[in-house]
Design a protein around this motif. Sequence first.
Motif, PDB file in Angstrom:
ATOM      1  N   HIS A  30       7.331  -0.336  -1.732  1.00  0.00           N
ATOM      2  CA  HIS A  30       6.393   0.356  -2.597  1.00  0.00           C
ATOM      3  C   HIS A  30       4.992   0.298  -1.993  1.00  0.00           C
ATOM      4  CE1 HIS A  30       9.223   0.947  -5.888  1.00  0.00           C
ATOM      5  NE2 HIS A  30       9.642  -0.292  -5.710  1.00  0.00           N
ATOM      6  N   PRO A  31       4.129   1.274  -2.302  1.00  0.00           N
ATOM      7  CA  PRO A  31       2.743   1.224  -1.816  1.00  0.00           C
ATOM      8  C   PRO A  31       2.055  -0.062  -2.242  1.00  0.00           C
ATOM      9  CG  PRO A  31       3.238   3.375  -2.769  1.00  0.00           C
ATOM     10  CD  PRO A  31       4.414   2.496  -3.072  1.00  0.00           C
ATOM     11  N   GLY A  32       1.364  -0.666  -1.284  1.00  0.00           N
ATOM     12  CA  GLY A  32       0.696  -1.935  -1.555  1.00  0.00           C
ATOM     13  C   GLY A  32       1.504  -3.147  -1.161  1.00  0.00           C
ATOM     14  N   MET A  33       2.765  -2.946  -0.764  1.00  0.00           N
ATOM     15  CA  MET A  33       3.626  -4.071  -0.383  1.00  0.00           C
ATOM     16  C   MET A  33       3.988  -3.995   1.103  1.00  0.00           C
ATOM     17  SD  MET A  33       6.214  -4.351  -3.640  1.00  0.00           S
ATOM     18  CE  MET A  33       6.895  -5.877  -2.985  1.00  0.00           C
ATOM     19  N   THR A  37       6.951  -5.997   3.287  1.00  0.00           N
ATOM     20  CA  THR A  37       7.946  -5.213   4.021  1.00  0.00           C
ATOM     21  C   THR A  37       7.971  -5.595   5.489  1.00  0.00           C
ATOM     22  OG1 THR A  37       7.625  -3.363   2.481  1.00  0.00           O
ATOM     23  CG2 THR A  37       8.692  -2.878   4.580  1.00  0.00           C
ATOM     24  N   SER A  38       6.775  -5.785   6.080  1.00  0.00           N
ATOM     25  CA  SER A  38       6.697  -6.167   7.489  1.00  0.00           C
ATOM     26  C   SER A  38       7.317  -7.538   7.734  1.00  0.00           C
ATOM     27  CB  SER A  38       5.232  -6.161   7.940  1.00  0.00           C
ATOM     28  OG  SER A  38       5.111  -6.597   9.268  1.00  0.00           O
ATOM     29  N   GLN A  39       7.077  -8.470   6.818  1.00  0.00           N
ATOM     30  CA  GLN A  39       7.647  -9.814   6.967  1.00  0.00           C
ATOM     31  C   GLN A  39       9.168  -9.776   6.878  1.00  0.00           C
ATOM     32  OE1 GLN A  39       5.722 -12.159   3.954  1.00  0.00           O
ATOM     33  NE2 GLN A  39       3.772 -12.295   5.068  1.00  0.00           N
ATOM     34  N   LEU A  40       9.712  -8.952   5.995  1.00  0.00           N
ATOM     35  CA  LEU A  40      11.164  -8.830   5.892  1.00  0.00           C
ATOM     36  C   LEU A  40      11.765  -8.233   7.155  1.00  0.00           C
ATOM     37  CD1 LEU A  40      11.554  -7.580   2.200  1.00  0.00           C
ATOM     38  CD2 LEU A  40      12.213  -9.823   3.112  1.00  0.00           C
ATOM     39  N   ARG A  81      -0.490  -7.450  20.161  1.00  0.00           N
ATOM     40  CA  ARG A  81      -0.721  -6.873  18.842  1.00  0.00           C
ATOM     41  C   ARG A  81      -2.203  -6.934  18.478  1.00  0.00           C
ATOM     42  NH1 ARG A  81       2.539  -9.823  16.421  1.00  0.00           N
ATOM     43  NH2 ARG A  81       4.367  -8.446  16.529  1.00  0.00           N
ATOM     44  N   GLN A  82      -2.855  -8.047  18.771  1.00  0.00           N
ATOM     45  CA  GLN A  82      -4.274  -8.178  18.457  1.00  0.00           C
ATOM     46  C   GLN A  82      -5.128  -7.229  19.296  1.00  0.00           C
ATOM     47  OE1 GLN A  82      -5.633  -9.901  15.966  1.00  0.00           O
ATOM     48  NE2 GLN A  82      -3.549 -10.482  15.351  1.00  0.00           N
ATOM     49  N   MET A  83      -4.783  -7.098  20.571  1.00  0.00           N
ATOM     50  CA  MET A  83      -5.513  -6.168  21.440  1.00  0.00           C
ATOM     51  C   MET A  83      -5.339  -4.728  20.962  1.00  0.00           C
ATOM     52  SD  MET A  83      -4.620  -7.832  25.165  1.00  0.00           S
ATOM     53  CE  MET A  83      -5.275  -6.399  26.031  1.00  0.00           C
ATOM     54  N   ALA A  84      -4.125  -4.386  20.531  1.00  0.00           N
ATOM     55  CA  ALA A  84      -3.874  -3.037  20.054  1.00  0.00           C
ATOM     56  C   ALA A  84      -4.654  -2.747  18.766  1.00  0.00           C
ATOM     57  CB  ALA A  84      -2.377  -2.843  19.823  1.00  0.00           C
ATOM     58  N   LEU A  85      -4.691  -3.709  17.853  1.00  0.00           N
ATOM     59  CA  LEU A  85      -5.444  -3.527  16.610  1.00  0.00           C
ATOM     60  C   LEU A  85      -6.931  -3.355  16.894  1.00  0.00           C
ATOM     61  CD1 LEU A  85      -3.706  -6.178  14.307  1.00  0.00           C
ATOM     62  CD2 LEU A  85      -3.572  -3.690  14.092  1.00  0.00           C
ATOM     63  N   HIS A  86      -7.454  -4.164  17.803  1.00  0.00           N
ATOM     64  CA  HIS A  86      -8.878  -4.063  18.148  1.00  0.00           C
ATOM     65  C   HIS A  86      -9.178  -2.722  18.813  1.00  0.00           C
ATOM     66  CE1 HIS A  86     -12.868  -5.338  19.453  1.00  0.00           C
ATOM     67  NE2 HIS A  86     -12.564  -4.865  20.657  1.00  0.00           N
ATOM     68  N   THR A 134      -1.219  -2.104   8.011  1.00  0.00           N
ATOM     69  CA  THR A 134      -0.063  -1.618   8.755  1.00  0.00           C
ATOM     70  C   THR A 134       0.885  -2.778   9.002  1.00  0.00           C
ATOM     71  OG1 THR A 134      -0.967  -2.057  10.967  1.00  0.00           O
ATOM     72  CG2 THR A 134      -1.596   0.028   9.909  1.00  0.00           C
ATOM     73  N   LYS A 135       2.053  -2.475   9.551  1.00  0.00           N
ATOM     74  CA  LYS A 135       3.023  -3.537   9.814  1.00  0.00           C
ATOM     75  C   LYS A 135       2.576  -4.440  10.955  1.00  0.00           C
ATOM     76  CE  LYS A 135       6.008  -0.835  12.896  1.00  0.00           C
ATOM     77  NZ  LYS A 135       7.398  -0.364  13.123  1.00  0.00           N
ATOM     78  N   TYR A 136       1.550  -4.025  11.700  1.00  0.00           N
ATOM     79  CA  TYR A 136       1.028  -4.862  12.781  1.00  0.00           C
ATOM     80  C   TYR A 136      -0.228  -5.612  12.391  1.00  0.00           C
ATOM     81  CZ  TYR A 136       4.162  -1.890  15.472  1.00  0.00           C
ATOM     82  OH  TYR A 136       5.266  -1.219  15.929  1.00  0.00           O
ATOM     83  N   GLY A 137      -0.783  -5.280  11.245  1.00  0.00           N
ATOM     84  CA  GLY A 137      -1.997  -5.949  10.800  1.00  0.00           C
ATOM     85  C   GLY A 137      -2.945  -4.957  10.139  1.00  0.00           C
ATOM     86  N   THR A 138      -4.126  -5.442   9.782  1.00  0.00           N
ATOM     87  CA  THR A 138      -5.116  -4.621   9.086  1.00  0.00           C
ATOM     88  C   THR A 138      -6.058  -3.957  10.090  1.00  0.00           C
ATOM     89  OG1 THR A 138      -5.023  -6.094   7.169  1.00  0.00           O
ATOM     90  CG2 THR A 138      -6.908  -4.614   7.325  1.00  0.00           C
ATOM     91  N   ILE A 139      -6.323  -2.669   9.865  1.00  0.00           N
ATOM     92  CA  ILE A 139      -7.221  -1.907  10.725  1.00  0.00           C
ATOM     93  C   ILE A 139      -8.373  -1.381   9.891  1.00  0.00           C
ATOM     94  CG2 ILE A 139      -7.452   0.155  12.180  1.00  0.00           C
ATOM     95  CD1 ILE A 139      -4.595  -0.142  12.993  1.00  0.00           C
ATOM     96  N   ARG A 140      -9.583  -1.573  10.380  1.00  0.00           N
ATOM     97  CA  ARG A 140     -10.763  -0.996   9.758  1.00  0.00           C
ATOM     98  C   ARG A 140     -11.024   0.370  10.380  1.00  0.00           C
ATOM     99  NH1 ARG A 140     -13.006  -2.199   5.146  1.00  0.00           N
ATOM    100  NH2 ARG A 140     -14.897  -1.234   5.983  1.00  0.00           N
TER     101      ARG A 140
END
Length: 287
Positions: A30-33, A37-40, A81-86, A134-140
């Motif tokens: 569901h939206p907001g979860m 979902t990514s952890q599962l 993953r961190q480099m991609a998010l940045h 996102t499933k990889y982390g939060t993006i601003r």
Amino acid sequence: MGCSIESSLDEEQIDIDLAAIPVGVEIMGHPGMEEVTSQLQEMFQSIARDRTKSQRLCVSEAMEYLIEEESSKMINEDNIRQMALHNASQNGIIFIDELDKIVRTAGQYSNGDVSREGVQRDLLPLIEGCSVTTKYGTIRTDHILFVASGAFQLSKPSDLVPELQGRLPIRVELQALTAEDFVCILQDPEASLTKQYHALMEIEGVNLIFDKSGIEEIAAVAFHTNETDENIGARRLHTVLEFLLRDLSFDATDCSDDKVVINRDYVQEKMQGFRDAGRDDLSRYIL
């Protein structure tokens, strides 16, 4: 001597244990979860990550698999993953195509206008700057460049909601493609339409050659049709070439080992009547 020994063992069959290919698991949440979902998904993937599968391969193939497997162990996925998010948040560019589809038509009102305006207001916080999970982390999205485009044939950019107009302040109006542009489109790209048709006819044994005069005539027909009928840009080349080579495509099996040159005379003969001054409705021939 060492090289000869290595090469002699390449075809020897051996049994090795290789990591099993993880099965992708798609979980609809569901939206907001998104985080749950990514952890599962990661949990299910980690279950199959340590499994191995015995395979019988020759030495040369086994070496490739083993090198790939050991190389993957040296990659730190968390750092990537961190480099991609940045990189996405600092240097990202998002292109929004067909923005005019969510604009209310000027002077007209319908039930769909409410949903169109709703989509605009959903885009607004993204363009203004917000946190997206996102499933990889939060993006601003504060430093992401948003570029939007649209034909705006039935509407205008000023029909957008005022808040969204303020977030897209730079407007550029593109000019219609010219006959010279069509010539470049037909011959310059690596997988141009002319090269695609050449390869397609080559399968049937037909040597299809596009002469420079033929390409210029095709471009002229496409440009003239865009000017007199609806201007659909470079898409017009698809339908012009389809009509031009329609008979040849059906008769290709009977023309094997033949050489067909598409020059100006060939195009004018096949497209006869398309550029008659008295003919206004061309849509029944080329849409």
